[in-house]
Design an enzyme around this catalytic site. Structure first.
Site, PDB file in Angstrom:
ATOM      1  N   ARG A  27     -13.869  11.324   5.321  1.00 39.35           N
ATOM      2  CA  ARG A  27     -13.428  11.694   3.973  1.00 39.35           C
ATOM      3  C   ARG A  27     -13.922  10.710   2.915  1.00 39.35           C
ATOM      4  O   ARG A  27     -13.575  10.821   1.735  1.00 39.35           O
ATOM      5  CB  ARG A  27     -11.892  11.735   3.938  1.00 39.35           C
ATOM      6  CG  ARG A  27     -11.264  12.814   4.792  1.00 39.35           C
ATOM      7  CD  ARG A  27      -9.816  12.490   5.063  1.00 39.35           C
ATOM      8  NE  ARG A  27      -9.701  11.299   5.917  1.00 39.35           N
ATOM      9  CZ  ARG A  27      -8.546  10.685   6.172  1.00 39.35           C
ATOM     10  NH1 ARG A  27      -7.434  11.134   5.625  1.00 39.35           N
ATOM     11  NH2 ARG A  27      -8.511   9.636   6.953  1.00 39.35           N
ATOM     12  N   GLU A  30      -5.335  16.960   1.837  1.00 44.32           N
ATOM     13  CA  GLU A  30      -6.432  17.233   2.797  1.00 44.32           C
ATOM     14  C   GLU A  30      -6.343  18.618   3.425  1.00 44.32           C
ATOM     15  O   GLU A  30      -7.278  19.060   4.084  1.00 44.32           O
ATOM     16  CB  GLU A  30      -6.451  16.177   3.894  1.00 44.32           C
ATOM     17  CG  GLU A  30      -6.936  14.820   3.417  1.00 44.32           C
ATOM     18  CD  GLU A  30      -5.816  13.846   3.202  1.00 44.32           C
ATOM     19  OE1 GLU A  30      -4.675  14.291   2.949  1.00 44.32           O
ATOM     20  OE2 GLU A  30      -6.067  12.625   3.282  1.00 44.32           O
ATOM     21  N   HIS A  40       1.480   5.154  -1.959  1.00 43.41           N
ATOM     22  CA  HIS A  40       0.985   6.201  -2.857  1.00 43.41           C
ATOM     23  C   HIS A  40       2.142   6.627  -3.766  1.00 43.41           C
ATOM     24  O   HIS A  40       2.760   7.687  -3.576  1.00 43.41           O
ATOM     25  CB  HIS A  40       0.440   7.373  -2.037  1.00 43.41           C
ATOM     26  CG  HIS A  40      -0.777   6.988  -1.234  1.00 43.41           C
ATOM     27  ND1 HIS A  40      -2.061   7.230  -1.653  1.00 43.41           N
ATOM     28  CD2 HIS A  40      -0.896   6.310  -0.057  1.00 43.41           C
ATOM     29  CE1 HIS A  40      -2.931   6.749  -0.765  1.00 43.41           C
ATOM     30  NE2 HIS A  40      -2.239   6.177   0.211  1.00 43.41           N
ATOM     31  N   GLY A  91      -2.185  12.842  -0.345  1.00 44.36           N
ATOM     32  CA  GLY A  91      -2.402  14.031   0.482  1.00 44.36           C
ATOM     33  C   GLY A  91      -3.420  14.979  -0.128  1.00 44.36           C
ATOM     34  O   GLY A  91      -4.313  14.580  -0.860  1.00 44.36           O
ATOM     35  N   HIS A 102       0.850  -1.196   0.000  1.00 48.61           N
ATOM     36  CA  HIS A 102       0.000   0.000   0.000  1.00 48.61           C
ATOM     37  C   HIS A 102       0.880   1.237   0.000  1.00 48.61           C
ATOM     38  O   HIS A 102       1.297   1.731   1.048  1.00 48.61           O
ATOM     39  CB  HIS A 102      -0.920  -0.026   1.228  1.00 48.61           C
ATOM     40  CG  HIS A 102      -1.895   1.110   1.286  1.00 48.61           C
ATOM     41  ND1 HIS A 102      -3.258   0.963   1.118  1.00 48.61           N
ATOM     42  CD2 HIS A 102      -1.699   2.432   1.482  1.00 48.61           C
ATOM     43  CE1 HIS A 102      -3.843   2.146   1.207  1.00 48.61           C
ATOM     44  NE2 HIS A 102      -2.920   3.049   1.441  1.00 48.61           N
ATOM     45  N   TYR A 151     -10.271   6.608  -2.991  1.00 48.38           N
ATOM     46  CA  TYR A 151     -11.132   6.531  -1.798  1.00 48.38           C
ATOM     47  C   TYR A 151     -12.610   6.343  -2.160  1.00 48.38           C
ATOM     48  O   TYR A 151     -13.369   5.705  -1.442  1.00 48.38           O
ATOM     49  CB  TYR A 151     -11.029   7.865  -1.041  1.00 48.38           C
ATOM     50  CG  TYR A 151     -10.129   7.938   0.159  1.00 48.38           C
ATOM     51  CD1 TYR A 151     -10.448   8.793   1.201  1.00 48.38           C
ATOM     52  CD2 TYR A 151      -8.949   7.219   0.265  1.00 48.38           C
ATOM     53  CE1 TYR A 151      -9.641   8.932   2.325  1.00 48.38           C
ATOM     54  CE2 TYR A 151      -8.124   7.345   1.373  1.00 48.38           C
ATOM     55  CZ  TYR A 151      -8.491   8.209   2.399  1.00 48.38           C
ATOM     56  OH  TYR A 151      -7.693   8.348   3.502  1.00 48.38           O
ATOM     57  N   SER A 160      -0.473  10.886   2.752  1.00 47.33           N
ATOM     58  CA  SER A 160      -0.453  11.824   3.878  1.00 47.33           C
ATOM     59  C   SER A 160      -0.904  11.094   5.136  1.00 47.33           C
ATOM     60  O   SER A 160      -1.694  10.147   5.077  1.00 47.33           O
ATOM     61  CB  SER A 160      -1.406  12.997   3.602  1.00 47.33           C
ATOM     62  OG  SER A 160      -2.733  12.500   3.471  1.00 47.33           O
ATOM     63  N   ARG A 213      -5.464   1.461  13.771  1.00 49.43           N
ATOM     64  CA  ARG A 213      -5.723   2.902  13.977  1.00 49.43           C
ATOM     65  C   ARG A 213      -6.153   3.180  15.414  1.00 49.43           C
ATOM     66  O   ARG A 213      -5.799   4.172  16.005  1.00 49.43           O
ATOM     67  CB  ARG A 213      -6.805   3.358  13.002  1.00 49.43           C
ATOM     68  CG  ARG A 213      -7.026   4.826  12.934  1.00 49.43           C
ATOM     69  CD  ARG A 213      -8.218   5.153  12.070  1.00 49.43           C
ATOM     70  NE  ARG A 213      -8.024   4.931  10.664  1.00 49.43           N
ATOM     71  CZ  ARG A 213      -7.491   5.810   9.820  1.00 49.43           C
ATOM     72  NH1 ARG A 213      -7.057   6.959  10.292  1.00 49.43           N
ATOM     73  NH2 ARG A 213      -7.390   5.570   8.546  1.00 49.43           N
ATOM     74  N   ASP A 234       1.964   3.020   3.690  1.00 50.88           N
ATOM     75  CA  ASP A 234       1.211   4.205   3.266  1.00 50.88           C
ATOM     76  C   ASP A 234       2.216   5.248   2.730  1.00 50.88           C
ATOM     77  O   ASP A 234       1.985   6.451   2.812  1.00 50.88           O
ATOM     78  CB  ASP A 234       0.404   4.792   4.421  1.00 50.88           C
ATOM     79  CG  ASP A 234      -0.961   5.288   3.945  1.00 50.88           C
ATOM     80  OD1 ASP A 234      -1.702   5.851   4.761  1.00 50.88           O
ATOM     81  OD2 ASP A 234      -1.277   5.139   2.761  1.00 50.88           O
TER      82      ASP A 234
HETATM   83  C1  LIG Z   1      -3.421   5.650   8.725  1.00 51.45           C
HETATM   84  C2  LIG Z   1      -3.403   7.164   8.792  1.00 51.45           C
HETATM   85  C3  LIG Z   1      -2.357   7.610   9.796  1.00 51.45           C
HETATM   86  C4  LIG Z   1      -3.036   7.745   7.426  1.00 51.45           C
HETATM   87  C5  LIG Z   1      -4.122   7.533   6.377  1.00 51.45           C
HETATM   88  N1  LIG Z   1      -3.590   7.927   5.098  1.00 51.45           N
HETATM   89  C6  LIG Z   1      -4.313   7.697   3.982  1.00 51.45           C
HETATM   90  O1  LIG Z   1      -5.358   7.125   3.969  1.00 51.45           O
HETATM   91  C7  LIG Z   1      -3.748   8.247   2.697  1.00 51.45           C
HETATM   92  C8  LIG Z   1      -4.018   9.734   2.582  1.00 51.45           C
HETATM   93  N2  LIG Z   1      -5.373  10.055   2.979  1.00 51.45           N
HETATM   94  C9  LIG Z   1      -3.752  10.149   1.128  1.00 51.45           C
HETATM   95  O2  LIG Z   1      -4.687  10.141   0.330  1.00 51.45           O
HETATM   96  O3  LIG Z   1      -2.573  10.433   0.841  1.00 51.45           O
HETATM   97  C10 LIG Z   1      -5.353   8.409   6.682  1.00 51.45           C
HETATM   98  O4  LIG Z   1      -5.397   9.512   6.111  1.00 51.45           O
HETATM   99  O5  LIG Z   1      -6.237   7.975   7.426  1.00 51.45           O
HETATM  100 ZN   LIG Z   2      -5.843   5.076   3.753  1.00 52.57          ZN
HETATM  101 ZN   LIG Z   3      -3.122   5.106   1.760  1.00 54.72          ZN
END
Ligand SMILES: CC(C)C[C@H](NC(=O)C[C@H](N)C(=O)O)C(=O)O
Ligand SMILES: [Zn+2]
Ligand SMILES: [Zn+2]
EC number: 3.4.19.-
Length: 386
Positions: free
Chosen positions: A163, A70, A63, A68, A61, A130, A289, A227, A285
């Site tokens: 999200r 957000e 990217h 990011g 997993h 997502y 982000s 988490r 990850d």
């Molecule tokens: C597990 C937690 C700490 C990180 C996790 N990251 C993503 O899902 C990737 C991020 N949203 C992206 O699109 O780059 C989160 O945001 O919950």
């Molecule tokens: Zn994620």
């Molecule tokens: Zn991710």
């Protein structure tokens, strides 16, 4: 080109002792030292001088094009660098999109996966991001999986997260059903990688899928399952039903002295003590982000995931007393099993992906991917045809 790594202590993951390994793209021989003078073909020899050798690490997993966003445009994160992977012993990655499926594209994800492959590591990608309905190459999740070689499933589909696209159960069931049939038609693993947020419904949808449809559990692959404690408990239940869960690796800068706090390292130790280690993987990850929001959902800031969190987490798990050959599984044989890859094991017929490491310092010195040295004695050697 046939090559040999000699005089190396092999964890396959199980410990095999000091062996010679002969390979081209696949492993041809793992065994006692051989006299290369009598071989009827030319062979390139690398003497590992008694260092250790493990299977190339699999990070399921990442990217790879960055993620990011957000916190607005300035918080879009940078793409993955080949040498960062190799220096951390990672020879296989699965690329994905995340929150931002607008300014990040599947076409760019595909191009980056091909670029990393040319430089020398093994790459696959998820279609989608997502959101539901998933963004696709062809307009169809099934066509993406059946027709685009690098696509091995759909992800990361967000559930139980502020999200997410707030998908209905029926929408999720359709994505999993399509992925399953496409996997049968294409001979691919057909994995739906779920991004599980902190929402109270956790992986309820996954349990409902198992209980109310005929779809086998092995298509469901939830990540971020460490988490929080509640989600982790659901994860243990999921394992008891035969599923595999993915935990986001502990980022190097996180919790330097995470003695008893709840985190991925302590979750893995608990899983090991519960004899469930075969059903867990970790992922970085990487380049995604790691955002922080306040209780009202306001963005506070974010850091960037790093692929270095994979070896860092393995090291911390071993330091907590989990035997090395057991800890290794979560980044070798276990992800290889989820994705049905001939990887993650030092055995004849498996892909020649290796990491030579000094286990005193955890310093990675040499990495082989698909039979080619992509790092030798600390020098990264991307196969860029400039
Ligand atoms: C597990 C937690 C700490 C990180 C996790 N990251 C993503 O899902 C990737 C991020 N949203 C992206 O699109 O780059 C989160 O945001 O919950
Ligand atoms: Zn994620
Ligand atoms: Zn991710």
């Amino acid at each position: 080109m046939v090559r040999m790594i000699k005089n190396v202590k092999v964890f396959a993951p199980e410990y095999l002792g000091v062996k010679d390994i002969v390979f081209d793209k696949e492993i041809l021989y793992v065994g006692e030292s051989i006299n290369t003078d009598v071989l009827p073909f030319e062979i390139e020899i690398y003497d590992a001088n008694g260092l250790y050798l493990i299977p190339g690490l699999i990070d399921p997993h990442v990217h790879i094009t960055g993620g990011g966003g957000e916190g607005g445009f300035v918080t879009r994160t940078p793409e993955l660098d080949f040498s960062e992977c190799v220096k951390n012993g990672i020879t296989t990655v699965i690329g994905c999109l995340g929150t931002d499926g607008i300014t990040r594209s599947l076409e760019n994800l595909y191009a980056k996966a091909k670029s990393l492959e040319t430089e020398g590591i093994n790459t696959y990608i998820y279609t989608g991001s997502y959101r539901v309905p998933p963004v696709t190459f062809t307009g169809s999740v099934m066509k993406d999986i059946v027709l685009i070689d690098k696509v091995i499933g759909v992800g990361e589909i967000a559930i139980s997260d502020h999200r997410s696209s707030q998908p209905t159960f029926e929408e999720i069931a359709r994505i999993v059903a399509d992925t399953r049939v496409a996997s049968l038609l294409s001979g691919k693993p057909g994995i739906v990688n779920f991004h599980v947020g902190a929402g109270s419904s956790g992986i309820d949808y996954l349990f409902k899928l198992i209980d109310t449809t005929e779809i086998p559990i092995h298509h469901l692959y939830p990540t971020h399952m460490s988490r929080n404690r509640t989600l982790f408990e659901q994860g243990l239940e999921f394992i008891k039903k035969g599923g595999t869960i993915d935990l986001t690796a502990l980022q190097p800068e996180e919790l330097p002295n995470e003695i008893e706090s709840f985190n991925t390292v302590n979750c893995i130790v608990e899983i090991y003590e519960n004899k469930m280690l075969d059903n867990v993987t970790i992922s970085s990850d990487g380049q995604g982000s790691l955002p922080r929001f306040d209780k009202d959902g306001r963005f506070l800031g974010l850091s960037v995931g790093s692929v270095s969190s994979v070896p860092h987490t393995l090291k911390r798990v071993v330091e907590k007393g989990v035997p090395f050959e057991d800890a290794l599984k979560i980044s070798t044989t276990n992800p290889a099993k989820v994705f049905n890859m001939k990887k993650g094991k030092i055995s004849k017929g498996y892909d020649a992906d290796f990491v030579v490491i000094d286990l005193e310092s955890w310093k990675i010195s040499t990495v082989v991917s698909r039979g080619e040295f992509v790092m030798k004695d600390g020098i990264v050697k991307p196969r860029i045809f400039k």
